[in-house]
Motif scaffolding. Structure first.
Motif, PDB file in Angstrom:
ATOM      1  N   ASP A 205       0.841  -1.282  -0.014  1.00 30.52           N
ATOM      2  CA  ASP A 205       0.085  -0.059   0.148  1.00 30.52           C
ATOM      3  C   ASP A 205       0.797   1.167  -0.012  1.00 30.52           C
ATOM      4  OD1 ASP A 205       0.966  -0.422   2.490  1.00 30.52           O
ATOM      5  OD2 ASP A 205      -0.920   0.011   3.587  1.00 30.52           O
ATOM      6  N   ARG A 206       2.218   1.247  -0.309  1.00 30.91           N
ATOM      7  CA  ARG A 206       3.015   2.153  -0.242  1.00 30.91           C
ATOM      8  C   ARG A 206       3.902   2.339  -1.390  1.00 30.91           C
ATOM      9  NH1 ARG A 206       3.246   5.384   4.590  1.00 30.91           N
ATOM     10  NH2 ARG A 206       2.259   4.306   6.049  1.00 30.91           N
ATOM     11  N   PRO A 207       4.097   3.419  -2.206  1.00 23.58           N
ATOM     12  CA  PRO A 207       4.854   3.551  -3.503  1.00 23.58           C
ATOM     13  C   PRO A 207       6.449   3.057  -3.217  1.00 23.58           C
ATOM     14  CG  PRO A 207       3.852   5.379  -3.187  1.00 23.58           C
ATOM     15  CD  PRO A 207       3.544   4.795  -1.847  1.00 23.58           C
ATOM     16  N   VAL A 208       6.802   3.169  -1.919  1.00 27.61           N
ATOM     17  CA  VAL A 208       8.089   2.436  -1.686  1.00 27.61           C
ATOM     18  C   VAL A 208       8.180   0.994  -1.860  1.00 27.61           C
ATOM     19  CG1 VAL A 208       7.741   2.322   0.726  1.00 27.61           C
ATOM     20  CG2 VAL A 208      10.084   2.731  -0.110  1.00 27.61           C
ATOM     21  N   TYR A 209       7.167   0.210  -1.422  1.00 28.76           N
ATOM     22  CA  TYR A 209       7.160  -0.939  -1.744  1.00 28.76           C
ATOM     23  C   TYR A 209       7.264  -1.642  -3.015  1.00 28.76           C
ATOM     24  CZ  TYR A 209       5.617  -0.742   3.267  1.00 28.76           C
ATOM     25  OH  TYR A 209       5.414  -0.971   4.514  1.00 28.76           O
TER      26      TYR A 209
ATOM     27  N   PHE B 230       6.446   3.899   9.160  1.00 31.00           N
ATOM     28  CA  PHE B 230       6.287   4.943   8.297  1.00 31.00           C
ATOM     29  C   PHE B 230       5.101   5.976   8.831  1.00 31.00           C
ATOM     30  CE2 PHE B 230       8.062   1.676   5.584  1.00 31.00           C
ATOM     31  CZ  PHE B 230       8.966   2.295   4.589  1.00 31.00           C
ATOM     32  N   SER B 231       4.581   5.751   9.768  1.00 29.32           N
ATOM     33  CA  SER B 231       3.328   6.671  10.533  1.00 29.32           C
ATOM     34  C   SER B 231       4.314   7.733  11.385  1.00 29.32           C
ATOM     35  CB  SER B 231       2.471   5.867  11.314  1.00 29.32           C
ATOM     36  OG  SER B 231       3.227   5.518  12.502  1.00 29.32           O
TER      37      SER B 231
END
Length: 401
Positions: free
Chosen positions: A271-275, A399-400
Motif C-alpha cells: 500500500d505504499r509506493p516505496v514497496y 512509516f507513521s
C-alpha cells in the motif's frame, strides 16, 4: 562434503544468473528428427505449438554433455546444471527441466518480501519477547513455505520448462543431450508439465490469497502477470530474450521484484509506493547482472543479428552500463534509507556495495568476457544480502512517525 560444497557454490552462481538464450535454426539436423511431427490437430497444444523456423543458424559443431568427474554429476543432474549425468528416470528428467538451482533467488525474494512486510512472526523470536506465539509462528512458517513452493518449483519450474520448450530446435543442434531434443521426455509429457506447473501455481496463489484474507487476489494477479512475462520472454512473436534491454529487465523483475511482492502480499500489504519502487530499483540492478551473461555470446549474437547490449554498445560500453546499473541503483536505495531516518541500514547497504565496486574494478571492467563467472560468484552474495537488509529495514521502519 567438499563435493557438496562445490556443487552448492556452483549452483548459487548459476541460480542468480539468467537462463541462456537460444534461438531456432533454419535447417534441421538429424537431432531434430526425434521430435514428434505435428500431422494433425490432436498433436497441437495451444499456445505451446511448434515455433516453426527462423533465419538463424549457428556455425558450430554440436556440444556434448561433458559429465564432471568430481562425483557431483548426479547432483548436477537434479539441479539442472551443466556437467550432469544422464538419466532415464522420468521424474528426474522432469525435475531437471525445472532447473531447481534457479529456484534459489525466487525463494530468497519471497523471504525478503516477508521481511519487508514487518508482519512475519517467528515461532520463537530470541530477540523479541513479544514475538513468541508458537501457533502464529507455525502458521506464518507454513504460509512462507507455500509461497516459496509457488515461486520456486511451480512458477520458476514453469518458466524454465517453457524456455526449454521454445529452445528445443536449436538445442537439438547445439546441446542435443538436453532432455527435450534427446528424446528423454516426449513432447506430450513436456506440454503436460507446462500446464500442470502453470495451473497448479495459479491455484496455489489463489489459495494463498484466501489464506491471507485478501479481498483482491493480489498473489494470483502477481502470478498471472509473472507467468505472462515468462511466456513472452521465451515465445514468439515478442520473445523478449532477443532484445537486450527488454529481456534483461524482464529477468531482473522476475527474479527480484515479483517474488518480493508475492512474499510481502502474503504477510502484509503493498500500500505504499516505496514497496513498489525499491524492488524495481533492485530489478534494474538485476538488468546489469544479466548483461554479464551476454559478454561471452557476443560473437554468436552478432552473427545471428540479436540485439544484446554488448552487441548494441560493444563490450566496453556494455560493461560500464552493467557496472553503473548495479552501483547507482544501490546508491539510490542507500540514499533513500538515509533520508527516512535509517542511517544504520543505509550504511549497511553502502558497506555491502563497496566489495561489489572492488570486484567491478578488478574483474568486470578489465575483462568481462574472461572474468564473468568469477565476477558474479564474488560480487552477487553482497548484492543479495543488500536486498535482504533493505527488506528488513522496511519491515522495521515506522512509516507513521
Amino acid at each position: 562434503m567438499k563435493v557438496l560444497l562445490a556443487t552448492v557454490l556452483t549452483g548459487l552462481t548459476v541460480a542468480f544468473s539468467p537462463a541462456p538464450r537460444s534461438f531456432t535454426a533454419t535447417s534441421r539436423s538429424n537431432g531434430l528428427l526425434i521430435l514428434p511431427t505435428k500431422n494433425s490437430e490432436s498433436s497441437s497444444f495451444y499456445p505451446f505449438e511448434r515455433t516453426g523456423s527462423h533465419p538463424f543458424r549457428l556455425n558450430a559443431a554440436p556440444e556434448s554433455n561433458k559429465e564432471v568427474s568430481d562425483g557431483s554429476a548426479d547432483v548436477r543432474q537434479l539441479l539442472g546444471v551443466k556437467g550432469a549425468s544422464g538419466s532415464t528416470d522420468i521424474w528426474k528428467i522432469r525435475l531437471q527441466l525445472t532447473k531447481p538451482v534457479t529456484w534459489i533467488p525466487l525463494v530468497w525474494g519471497v523471504m525478503c518480501g516477508a521481511a519487508a512486510s514487518g508482519n512475519y512472526h517467528w515461532i520463537w523470536n530470541p530477540f523479541d519477547p513479544s514475538d513468541r506465539d508458537v501457533a502464529l509462528g507455525l502458521e506464518d512458517a507454513a504460509k512462507g513455505l507455500v509461497a516459496m513452493i509457488l515461486a520456486g518449483p511451480f512458477l520458476t519450474g514453469y518458466t524454465q520448462t517453457i524456455n526449454d520448450w521454445y529452445d528445443r530446435e536449436i538445442d537439438a543442434i547445439n546441446e542435443p543431450y538436453r532432455p527435450i531434443p534427446s528424446g528423454a521426455i516426449s513432447e506430450g509429457q513436456v506440454i503436460f508439465q507446462i500446464w500442470f506447473l502453470l495451473l497448479g501455481g495459479l491455484g496455489i496463489s489463489y489459495g494463498l490469497d484466501v489464506w491471507a484474507g485478501h479481498e483482491f487476489p493480489t498473489v494470483l494477479a502477481l502470478s498471472i502477470f509473472g507467468s505472462w512475462i515468462s511466456y513472452i520472454y521465451s515465445a514468439p512473436p515478442l520473445k523478449l530474450k532477443q532484445n537486450g534491454w527488454a529481456g534483461n529487465y524482464a529477468l531482473g523483475c522476475s527474479y527480484i521484484s515479483l517474488p518480493w511482492w508475492c512474499g510481502q502480499a502474503v504477510f502484509g500489504t503493498l500500500d505504499r509506493p516505496v514497496y513498489i519502487i525499491l524492488p524495481i530499483l533492485y530489478s534494474i540492478a538485476g538488468l546489469g547482472i544479466a548483461i554479464v551473461n551476454d559478454f561471452k555470446s557476443i560473437e554468436g549474437d552478432r552473427e545471428l543479428g540479436l540485439n544484446s547490449l554488448p552487441v548494441a554498445f560493444g563490450i566496453d560500453g556494455a560493461k560500464y552500463i552493467c557496472a553503473a546499473s548495479v552501483t547507482l541503483t544501490q546508491l539510490g536505495v542507500a540514499a533513500y534509507l538515509y533520508s527516512i531516518g535509517e542511517p544504520t541500514y543505509a550504511a549497511i547497504i553502502a558497506g555491502l556495495l563497496l566489495p561489489q565496486i572492488y570486484f567491478q574494478a578488478t574483474l568486470l571492467l578489465p575483462d568481462p568476457v574472461a572474468n564473468d563467472v568469477k565476477y558474479q560468484a564474488s560480487s552477487q552474495p553482497f548484492f543479495v544480502f543488500g536486498i535482504l537488509a533493505t527488506a528488513l529495514c522496511l519491515g522495521h521502519h515506522d512509516f507513521s512517525a
